[in-house]
Scaffold this active site. Sequence first.
Site, PDB file in Angstrom:
ATOM      1  N   PRO A 127       0.853  -1.294  -0.097  1.00  0.00           N
ATOM      2  CG  PRO A 127      -1.080  -1.658   1.712  1.00  0.00           C
ATOM      3  CD  PRO A 127       0.255  -2.061   1.025  1.00  0.00           C
ATOM      4  CB  SER A 128       4.262   2.045   0.862  1.00  0.00           C
ATOM      5  OG  SER A 128       4.835   1.146   0.331  1.00  0.00           O
ATOM      6  CB  SER A 212      11.743 -10.119   2.045  1.00  0.00           C
ATOM      7  OG  SER A 212      11.850 -11.481   1.681  1.00  0.00           O
ATOM      8  CG  HIS A 261      15.505 -15.492   3.257  1.00  0.00           C
ATOM      9  ND1 HIS A 261      15.998 -15.042   4.496  1.00  0.00           N
ATOM     10  CD2 HIS A 261      15.031 -14.615   2.675  1.00  0.00           C
ATOM     11  CE1 HIS A 261      15.576 -14.058   4.493  1.00  0.00           C
ATOM     12  NE2 HIS A 261      14.988 -13.525   3.263  1.00  0.00           N
TER      13      HIS A 261
END
Length: 294
Positions: A127-128, A212, A261
């Site tokens: 949403p940013s 993330s 990861h």
Amino acid sequence: YSPTWKKQDDNFNRFRSQLTSRCDGFHKAIISQANTPLGTRLIYDGEKKKSIQINKDLFNTFLKGNPFSNKSLDTCAVVGNGGILANSSCGEAIDSAQFVIRCNLPPLENDYRKHVGNRTDIVTANPSIFMEKYGGLMGRRRPFVESLNVYGNSMLLIPAFSYGHNTPLSMRAFYSIEDFRSPIRPIFFNPEYLQKLAMFWRSQGLRAVRLSTGLIMASLALEVCNNVHLFGFWPFSNHPYGLAPLMNHYYDDRQTKKKFHAMPGVVHLHLGQCPPPKRPLKPFNAINPLTPTD
């Protein structure tokens, strides 16, 4: 990076079983009317002291059922936005996957298509982005909706219930898409699933404050797909072959937090250039794929 990547079925099945038993993303990653009934009180995964009760208006924005078929997908491509995709010629390989997941509304048009493809089944949106690019959708909304045309009728996955301020922003995005009759289909992350997934990765030794988007989508893909291929995930500033400098993203050099990861033999991480696939990804042998180590 030189050995040819080989899927380790025991590792894959064990990892998938752990994810399914702890998180059940197949059924619970996406909010639906089936898994989140009217009147449910959702706890925000990023603000655990804050919650919201699902009223009729919110409930009517939810999917009626599971967005995934009852049968596991064969091949999935999870496409990050790393600079390693620039000039990779991986577009055809990505588009040959049965299901394509993209992160954070990346550009696909013009010269990018050859390297990143354009087929999309799910694309995420923080949403940013609605705030930074479209003024929180408080004014003209057509530019926002038109920017989604490149993703066709894919699902637009939004973390509407991660933080309290995300919810009204996400609802404005939903209603904008509905008002302009865009074919894209907004769906929402289930905060309960995101909490369980964060707990799972903490049990694996990951100490990040927030997962993330790439790790979330790779984790979900492991539950719904039999073969998972990662493109555009390389967290370093130099290419692994030739050590040429890389931009942070394939489309700009804006810096973000970097984490790596490892999932040895479980996901196929593609590096280097991609030759044209002779058949759809099952499995696709990229040039110089990487088998990460712990």
